[in-house]
Enzyme design. Structure first.
Site, PDB file in Angstrom:
ATOM      1  N   HIS A  94      68.373   8.568  25.538  1.00  0.00           N
ATOM      2  CA  HIS A  94      67.793   9.167  26.735  1.00  0.00           C
ATOM      3  C   HIS A  94      66.887  10.362  26.473  1.00  0.00           C
ATOM      4  O   HIS A  94      66.030  10.685  27.280  1.00  0.00           O
ATOM      5  CB  HIS A  94      68.886   9.529  27.748  1.00  0.00           C
ATOM      6  CG  HIS A  94      69.632  10.792  27.441  1.00  0.00           C
ATOM      7  ND1 HIS A  94      70.777  10.816  26.697  1.00  0.00           N
ATOM      8  CD2 HIS A  94      69.388  12.074  27.779  1.00  0.00           C
ATOM      9  CE1 HIS A  94      71.214  12.059  26.593  1.00  0.00           C
ATOM     10  NE2 HIS A  94      70.388  12.849  27.229  1.00  0.00           N
ATOM     11  N   GLU A  98      61.562  12.321  25.549  1.00  0.00           N
ATOM     12  CA  GLU A  98      61.429  13.682  26.054  1.00  0.00           C
ATOM     13  C   GLU A  98      61.286  14.701  24.915  1.00  0.00           C
ATOM     14  O   GLU A  98      60.447  15.581  24.956  1.00  0.00           O
ATOM     15  CB  GLU A  98      62.664  13.996  26.918  1.00  0.00           C
ATOM     16  CG  GLU A  98      62.925  15.453  27.221  1.00  0.00           C
ATOM     17  CD  GLU A  98      62.024  15.977  28.331  1.00  0.00           C
ATOM     18  OE1 GLU A  98      61.269  15.177  28.898  1.00  0.00           O
ATOM     19  OE2 GLU A  98      62.076  17.189  28.592  1.00  0.00           O
ATOM     20  N   ASP A  99      62.113  14.571  23.886  1.00  0.00           N
ATOM     21  CA  ASP A  99      62.220  15.636  22.889  1.00  0.00           C
ATOM     22  C   ASP A  99      61.639  15.318  21.513  1.00  0.00           C
ATOM     23  O   ASP A  99      61.672  16.149  20.618  1.00  0.00           O
ATOM     24  CB  ASP A  99      63.697  16.004  22.673  1.00  0.00           C
ATOM     25  CG  ASP A  99      64.281  16.698  23.887  1.00  0.00           C
ATOM     26  OD1 ASP A  99      63.488  17.178  24.709  1.00  0.00           O
ATOM     27  OD2 ASP A  99      65.514  16.751  24.014  1.00  0.00           O
ATOM     28  N   ASP A 281      97.842  24.992  52.653  1.00  0.00           N
ATOM     29  CA  ASP A 281      97.856  23.640  52.097  1.00  0.00           C
ATOM     30  C   ASP A 281      96.951  23.496  50.879  1.00  0.00           C
ATOM     31  O   ASP A 281      95.903  22.885  50.916  1.00  0.00           O
ATOM     32  CB  ASP A 281      97.560  22.566  53.151  1.00  0.00           C
ATOM     33  CG  ASP A 281      96.355  22.915  54.008  1.00  0.00           C
ATOM     34  OD1 ASP A 281      95.883  24.054  53.914  1.00  0.00           O
ATOM     35  OD2 ASP A 281      95.891  22.040  54.754  1.00  0.00           O
TER      36      ASP A 281
HETATM   37 MN    MN Z   1      70.173  15.018  27.577  1.00  0.00          MN
END
Ligand code: MN
Length: 748
Positions: A94, A98-99, A281
């Protein structure tokens, strides 16, 4: 619980080398998957693991661990949800696009279309900013919804990703921590809720709460801890009693007793304005049995043993929540006067309550996921559908929030069809839920056989009959009380069309009248000339400019001076609208009641200084607050606080919204109404007025009284403040006084 499971995974490994740790976590992942998919070929998972490891090589997390630990633990969470292989491969991959330098194309070549689409969706989600300016925020939500509709696994992997990030949030700096925690509690936890994923939602909420309200969190955890001994005794006692009573009636059941989650205790405290010592409660029991019939039988057993609290019995079995949650709920008064809550459900209902939409992958082998007609998916589709029609981002955000944080009422047509509406929905909402024509022509309603006002809120179990009259049209007043986005949009549509027609007519007359007064012969100008001027104002048609004039957005004099430059002379300065003390309403549309004395020079309309501006009485905004202007016909611009409850109802017409800002700083004082809820003890009033005088605040009025509904006091006051900052200082000083339970600013 999932949290402790994964935490121990990473904690127990401090002595091994990082590559060993990664390899071991991966082997454990395979073992976990083998347990429920013994025959699957895990080749693709292997490849994804090698691929991601290579991509993230050399990268590390803020915790100092190798980066790869993160995607593997995300995949672990997905394995606990028993996701399919596409989901888990996506979990491992994932963050690669992105990275790292990897592209979606490469992922597609290596792992196929489905995985590539999911990874692409996750990459896009990671770029969304949910706390930017409203427009971009709304855009972010739209994109997220679209990604979810395309493949629901995208959001499930995102939730797993967020879960692991929340568990390791402590390693980040305070600013990022708060941002991520806020996004989690405001966006991802509600989405998990709508998808029925109760377990994910609870963990996300409790983790976020811990970072967002550290003091409250600590107090609650301590209070629970200090009572642990007596709680445990009580839990054991009740559990034994319940078990033996059920056995006696031959109802097979599993009984769990637990202390409520910190975040749900916190919400309860805030709702009831009480302290943690006053919550009784805190304890809840769950009975899981084998059949629906036995659920009701068990409820009977409980009510036979302990007295139920009226109004707290809820049957979500007969009428499931929109996220398909089913259960019976009741609260009873226990043996020592102690109240506690009981939930009763079957195994199947329990699974759905805990896992929601993710349960599909777990138990319906061979199916690709939830069917398109699953109510939870249908909800998403509806959202995506109507968001296309909503132009205004404020409107979009506010309706989305209603849909994300719902509390429903269940109502019936006379024929017994169930309509689920948000809390406080009215007969108008009901009418629009049946059909827009029923809504438009609604003139009255009967609830349980009796005629009620159209604004009265509906309650669970109400049977609603709508009376219609052909040709009737919706009223603008309805916007002030409808609760559903559907009703709101439909009403607005009709009203906007009507209002616009009226505004065009008024605008035309206004322009004619001013042109005669100023001696400009409009007949001399061609259609082309006029349209050129309209386009200077950003309109493509003259009709739009007429409408804007009719709404009072511009003055006719302004427009005329553009049509016939030179023909319109500047009026003397003292009659210019900014000088609110004059009484010539010449710049106002013909139906203006005349200029008012309370024009507000402390607020400016962006890009225009000849409109009359006044602060709306309903919310009375003070300097420094976010404000928004609304063009009223003939009365100038009403300025509301963005927090004002009326704002959402008024802003049904985007064309009449106008940007406003605070003008130069000055020492005007703004009266503000404040209510303080306190313990009822002597000296309270003195301390409060002490705080006010420390901040040298002028008190206009102050009144103290005992509250009717609980054993505290209420102090109401009107004070003068310079700006939002001063108000905030004052409020937090009052909150620090011991015995003060809550401080509220009143809007109406
Ligand atoms: Mn992540």
């Amino acid at each position: 619980m999932m949290a402790s499971e994964s935490a121990s995974l990473s904690e127990s490994v401090s002595s091994e080398s990082p590559p060993d740790q990664v390899e071991r976590l991966y082997r454990e992942l395979e073992a976990k998957i083998r347990e429920y998919r013994p025959n699957d070929d895990l080749g693709i998972l292997q490849r994804a693991f090698r691929f991601a490891s290579k991509c993230h090589e050399g990268q590390s997390r803020d915790s100092g661990e190798p980066y790869m630990v993160h995607p593997i633990l995300v995949a672990h969470i997905l394995a606990e949800m028993r996701m399919d292989l596409v989901g888990m491969v996506t979990g491992l991959l994932h963050d690669v696009v992105e990275d790292t330098s990897v592209t979606v194309e490469q992922v597609r070549k290596e792992f196929g279309e489905e995985v590539a689409r999911c990874v692409d969706g996750l990459t896009k989600l990671s770029k969304l900013d949910f706390f930017s300016a409203e427009d971009r925020q709304a855009e972010s939500f739209r994109k997220m919804l679209l990604a979810m509709v395309e493949d629901i696994r995208v959001i499930i992997v995102k939730l797993a990703d967020r879960m692991h990030n929340m568990r390791t949030l402590g390693f980040l700096n305070a600013e990022r921590r708060e941002r991520i925690a806020r996004e989690t509690i405001e966006i991802y936890a509600p989405i998990a809720h709508r998808l029925g994923m109760g377990k994910v939602r609870s963990e996300l909420e409790d983790l976020a709460f811990q970072y967002l309200e550290p003091d409250a969190y600590r107090d609650i955890v301590q209070a629970i801890e200090s009572r642990r001994h007596s709680n445990e005794e009580f839990l054991a006692e009740i559990r034994q009693t319940v078990e033996s009573e059920l056995r006696h009636e031959a109802i097979p059941a599993r009984v769990d007793g637990r202390v409520k989650r910190p975040y749900s205790v916190f919400l309860k405290l805030r709702r009831q304005k009480i302290t943690v010592d006053q919550v009784y409660d805190l304890l809840a029991f769950r009975i899981v049995t084998d059949s629906v019939k036995n659920c009701y039988a068990a409820l009977g057993v409980i009510h036979n043993k302990w007295r139920p609290i009226p109004g707290r019995i809820k049957d979500f079995i007969a009428i499931p929540r929109p996220n398909l949650y089913q259960s019976l709920h009741t609260s009873v008064v226990g043996p020592h006067g102690q109240t506690f809550e009981v939930q009763i459900r079957t195994e199947e209902m329990h699974r759905i309550a805990e896992e929601g939409i993710a349960a599909h992958w777990k138990y319906k082998e061979g199916r690709k996921g939830p069917a398109a007609d699953d109510q939870r998916i249908a909800w998403l589709r509806h959202l995506v559908e109507w968001q296309r029609d909503v132009q205004d981002s404020t409107e979009f955000m506010s309706t989305l929030k209603v849909d994300l944080y719902p509390e429903e009422v269940y109502t019936f047509t006379p024929r017994g069809k169930v309509l689920v509406l948000p809390r406080d929905a009215t007969p108008i909402d009901f009418a629009y839920a049946i059909h827009s024509d029923v809504g438009h022509t609604c003139v009255g309603a009967k609830v349980n056989g009796r005629i009620v006002p159209l604004r009265s809120p509906l309650h669970n179990g109400d049977i609603v009959e709508i009376m219609t009259q052909p040709g009737h049209e919706p009223s603008k007043d309805w916007l002030a009380f409808v609760k559903t986005s559907r009703a709101r949009n439909k009403i607005k549509h009709v009203i906007n069309a009507n209002e616009r027609a009226k505004a065009i007519e008024i605008g035309q007359k206004y322009l004619d009248k001013e042109s005669r007064r100023l001696g400009v012969q409009l007949g001399k100008f061609s259609r082309g000339d006029m349209e050129r001027v309209a386009s200077e104002y950003g309109y493509s048609k003259m009709e739009d400019l007429h409408a804007a004039l009719g709404y009072g957005k511009f003055s006719a004099r302004q427009v005329l001076s553009k049509i016939a430059p030179g023909a319109v002379k500047d009026e003397p300065a003292e009659t210019r609208p900014a000088a609110a003390e004059t009484s010539s309403p010449s710049y106002l549309p013909p139906n203006a009641p005349g200029r008012r004395e309370d024009g507000d020079a402390v607020i400016k309309v962006r890009g225009s200084d000849d409109l009359l501006v006044y602060r709306a009485k309903c919310c009375n905004p003070i300097r420094g607050e976010s404000i928004v202007g609304y063009v009223t016909r003939g009365k100038g611009v009403a300025v509301h606080s963005k927090m004002c409850p009326n704002v959402q109802n008024l802003m049904y017409d985007v064309e009449r919204k106008i940007e406003v800002e605070w003008a130069r700083a000055a020492d005007d004082a703004f009266p503000v109404r404040i209510t303080v809820h306190t313990d009822d003890r002597p000296g309270m009033l003195n301390q409060l007025t002490g705080v006010l005088s420390d901040e040298s605040t002028n008190i206009r009025s102050l009144e103290a009284r005992g509250a009717l509904d609980h054993d505290g006091g209420v102090v109401e006051m009107t004070v003068d403040v310079r700006d939002k900052k001063q108000l905030e200082k004052l409020v937090s000083a009052m909150r620090r006084i011991s015995g003060v339970r809550d401080v509220e600013r009143l809007f109406n």
